[in-house]
Design an enzyme around this catalytic site. Structure first.
Site, PDB file in Angstrom:
ATOM      1  N   ASP A   1     -37.174  22.463 -25.776  1.00 23.36           N
ATOM      2  CA  ASP A   1     -37.337  21.010 -25.936  1.00 23.36           C
ATOM      3  C   ASP A   1     -36.884  20.668 -27.351  1.00 23.36           C
ATOM      4  O   ASP A   1     -36.143  21.442 -27.947  1.00 23.36           O
ATOM      5  CB  ASP A   1     -38.782  20.576 -25.628  1.00 23.36           C
ATOM      6  CG  ASP A   1     -38.836  19.137 -25.117  1.00 23.36           C
ATOM      7  OD1 ASP A   1     -38.280  18.263 -25.796  1.00 23.36           O
ATOM      8  OD2 ASP A   1     -39.423  18.886 -24.057  1.00 23.36           O
TER       9      ASP A   1
ATOM     10  N   HIS B   1     -33.569  20.293 -27.282  1.00 22.33           N
ATOM     11  CA  HIS B   1     -33.208  18.906 -26.987  1.00 22.33           C
ATOM     12  C   HIS B   1     -32.784  18.171 -28.257  1.00 22.33           C
ATOM     13  O   HIS B   1     -32.722  16.948 -28.270  1.00 22.33           O
ATOM     14  CB  HIS B   1     -34.375  18.181 -26.307  1.00 22.33           C
ATOM     15  CG  HIS B   1     -34.655  18.657 -24.908  1.00 22.33           C
ATOM     16  ND1 HIS B   1     -35.582  18.078 -24.089  1.00 22.33           N
ATOM     17  CD2 HIS B   1     -34.102  19.669 -24.193  1.00 22.33           C
ATOM     18  CE1 HIS B   1     -35.605  18.718 -22.919  1.00 22.33           C
ATOM     19  NE2 HIS B   1     -34.716  19.689 -22.963  1.00 22.33           N
TER      20      HIS B   1
END
Ligand SMILES: *[C@@H]1O[C@H](CO)[C@@H](O)[C@H](O)[C@H]1NC(C)=O
Ligand SMILES: *[C@@H]1O[C@H](CO)[C@@H](O)[C@H](O)[C@H]1NC(C)=O
Ligand SMILES: *[C@@H]1O[C@H](CO)[C@@H](O)[C@H](O)[C@H]1NC(C)=O
Ligand SMILES: *[C@@H]1O[C@H](CO)[C@@H](O)[C@H](O)[C@H]1NC(C)=O
Ligand SMILES: *[C@@H]1O[C@H](CO)[C@@H](O)[C@H](O)[C@H]1NC(C)=O
Ligand SMILES: *[C@@H]1O[C@H](CO)[C@@H](O)[C@H](O)[C@H]1NC(C)=O
Ligand SMILES: *[C@@H]1O[C@H](CO)[C@@H](O)[C@H](O)[C@H]1NC(C)=O
Ligand SMILES: *[C@@H]1O[C@H](CO)[C@@H](O)[C@H](O)[C@H]1NC(C)=O
Ligand SMILES: *[C@@H]1O[C@H](CO)[C@@H](O)[C@H](O)[C@H]1NC(C)=O
Ligand SMILES: *[C@@H]1O[C@H](CO)[C@@H](O)[C@H](O)[C@H]1NC(C)=O
Length: 400
Positions: free
Chosen positions: A221, A244
């Protein structure tokens, strides 16, 4: 010589000397060394931080933490971790007893707060994430613990630490100031088909003056995320893989809340196999919050196989029609994307999507050199007036 101290505290000679000469008002041993108890090591770890200035966990020691660690209110504490701190994979215990984190509804294994705190030593924090990754695959509401939450703290240094397999975020910084992380290795990797979801490197919330440098992150993430009221932040020399991205937001989600992210520099970042590179996202639509993103510089990104190497999304979770009708109440201004090179995974390599009414202001793009895997790279843009030597790459925006 053995002093009358709890038997789990094995005193080093430095501690013995210091105890003998400790001054009035000074009730702490200088140094205590912990050895594994064979059971839950949380109680001895908690007592040690209360009674010793330096808590040493030697290279050969693995402390098993089977119950939650509340280390708030510390003062002048050094945790010298050469060994390992391993959090038990006991899902029923942690979901019932982990410290609740109201922001985005989470829990944490370990709260650290107070002032003048140092965690270092070359050792490892192990979140035993695999059981959580597998359990989350069949229970999307499972509360999963963050490994380390620095909360209401000032003057904190975390350095030379490896963090592996957090069930959720690896680090949260909440209501703190003057916090430095350097030389941190983060690795979250699932060995099953269930990926290590939401394993952010760092989230910074309601905190000021935070520095994160010289670290290598492999996770599932955000590499680093700036959440509401993260101010005066430097992030530099990071190698992020699988993440991310370096993300501002998402902001302006909660009605009635005002979110600020201001004065951020993210410099010299290597971003590979990631969803985003340099990202800002803010909610639009009815019933959302408001805020401001101001003075953010992304400088010197080298990206490889990144889906969105450069992205502003001021219509986050909102389609174009709804974004025009209910523009974001989170203003975005004084933003620099400088010296960003590398490859995307599709034709669009940069996208700047802003609400109408000039709610993105003073957006600067310089030295963008991004390639699509094949064909011409597309730089898309809506409702922005752009400045900088790469502004003309965006055919659909006005250039100043
Ligand atoms: C942690 O310990 C402090 C001091 O004992 C206490 O005041 C606080 O309520 C505890 N925090 C939580 C979340 O239990
Ligand atoms: C941050 O710390 C404050 C004070 O302890 C607490 O009330 C709040 O719940 C914490 N927020 C998060 C997101 O942990
Ligand atoms: C951390 O590691 C660096 C480089 O490996 C070393 O120079 C430094 O002394 C270490 N710091 C501490 C506090 O262990
Ligand atoms: C999923 O996790 C939540 C929160 O941890 C828990 O309350 C719930 O009972 C779990 N659901 C199932 C089906 O196990
Ligand atoms: C950074 O990450 C890339 C891709 O994973 C890797 O090839 C490279 O060796 C890493 N560099 C450092 C300094 O860790
Ligand atoms: C952020 O700071 C502002 C100004 O101090 C405050 O009004 C707002 O409530 C804070 N937002 C959050 C999410 O803490
Ligand atoms: C912008 O943010 C950087 C990094 O925190 C800071 O050094 C600089 O002074 C800020 N600029 C302005 C105009 O506030
Ligand atoms: C856009 O979002 C609105 C509100 O969620 C929805 O009612 C509408 O159908 C959506 N329009 C399109 C074209 O998807
Ligand atoms: C980054 O870009 C600026 C201009 O926007 C330039 O002055 C600077 O030298 C560049 N830095 C690097 C490391 O290329
Ligand atoms: C610019 O806008 C036109 C018309 O809407 C569209 O066809 C084109 O794809 C856009 N170009 C880019 C690079 O976004």
């Amino acid at each position: 010589m053995r002093l009358r101290l709890p038997t789990f505290l094995v005193l080093s000679s430095a501690a013995t000397l210091s105890l003998a000469s400790r001054g009035k008002g000074q009730h702490k041993a200088a140094s205590c060394t912990l050895v594994a108890s064979g059971g839950d090591d949380a109680p001895q770890f908690l007592s040690a931080v209360k009674s010793c200035t330096t808590v040493v966990i030697p290279k050969t020691t693995t402390l098993n933490i089977n119950s939650r660690l509340n280390m708030t209110g510390l003062s002048n504490t050094h945790i010298d971790l050469a060994g390992t701190i391993k959090f038990s994979p006991d899902i029923p215990y942690w979901t019932g007893n982990g410290f609740f984190i109201p922001f985005q509804s989470q829990i944490t294994f370990w709260l650290v707060g107070g002032k003048n705190i140092h965690l270092s030593g070359g050792g490892t924090l192990d979140g035993s994430g695999q059981v959580w990754y597998d359990a989350f695959a069949s229970n999307s509401t499972l509360l999963r613990p963050i490994i380390l939450t620095i909360t209401q703290a000032s003057d904190v240094v975390v350095e030379n630490i490896t963090m592996i397999n957090s069930p959720e975020w690896h680090n949260l910084i909440n209501e703190s100031k003057n916090v430095v992380y350097r030389n941190i290795h983060i690795n979250a990797a699932s060995t099953s088909s269930h990926t290590a979801k939401n394993t952010d490197g760092w989230n910074i919330y309601r905190s000021d003056n935070v520095v994160i440098t010289d670290s290598v992150i492999n996770n599932g993430d955000d590499c680093v995320a700036f959440k509401p009221n993260a101010t005066n932040i430097l992030v530099a020399n990071l190698n992020c893989t699988g993440s991310h991205g370096i993300s501002v937001g998402s902001l302006g989600q909660y009605p009635g809340m005002f979110d600020i992210v201001e004065n951020v520099i993210a410099r010299n970042i290597r971003m590979s196999n990631a969803q985003n590179g340099a990202r800002i996202k803010a909610w639009a639509g009815p019933n959302v919050g408001s805020g401001i993103v101001k003075n953010i510089t992304f400088d010197g990104f080298i990206e490889s196989k990144v889906d969105h190497p450069v992205i502003i999304d001021q219509c986050y979770m909102t389609n174009a029609t709804a974004c025009a009708q209910f523009p974001s109440n989170t203003f975005i201004q004084d933003i620099w994307f400088n010296n960003i090179s590398g490859t995307g995974t599709s034709s669009t390599v940069a996208q700047l999507t802003c609400s109408p009414d000039g709610r993105c202001k003073n957006i600067n793009v310089n030295n963008l050199h991004l390639a699509a895997p094949a064909g011409t790279a597309k730089y898309t843009c809506q409702n922005v007036v752009l400045s900088g030597n790469s502004a003309s790459l965006f055919p659909n925006c006005t250039v100043t």
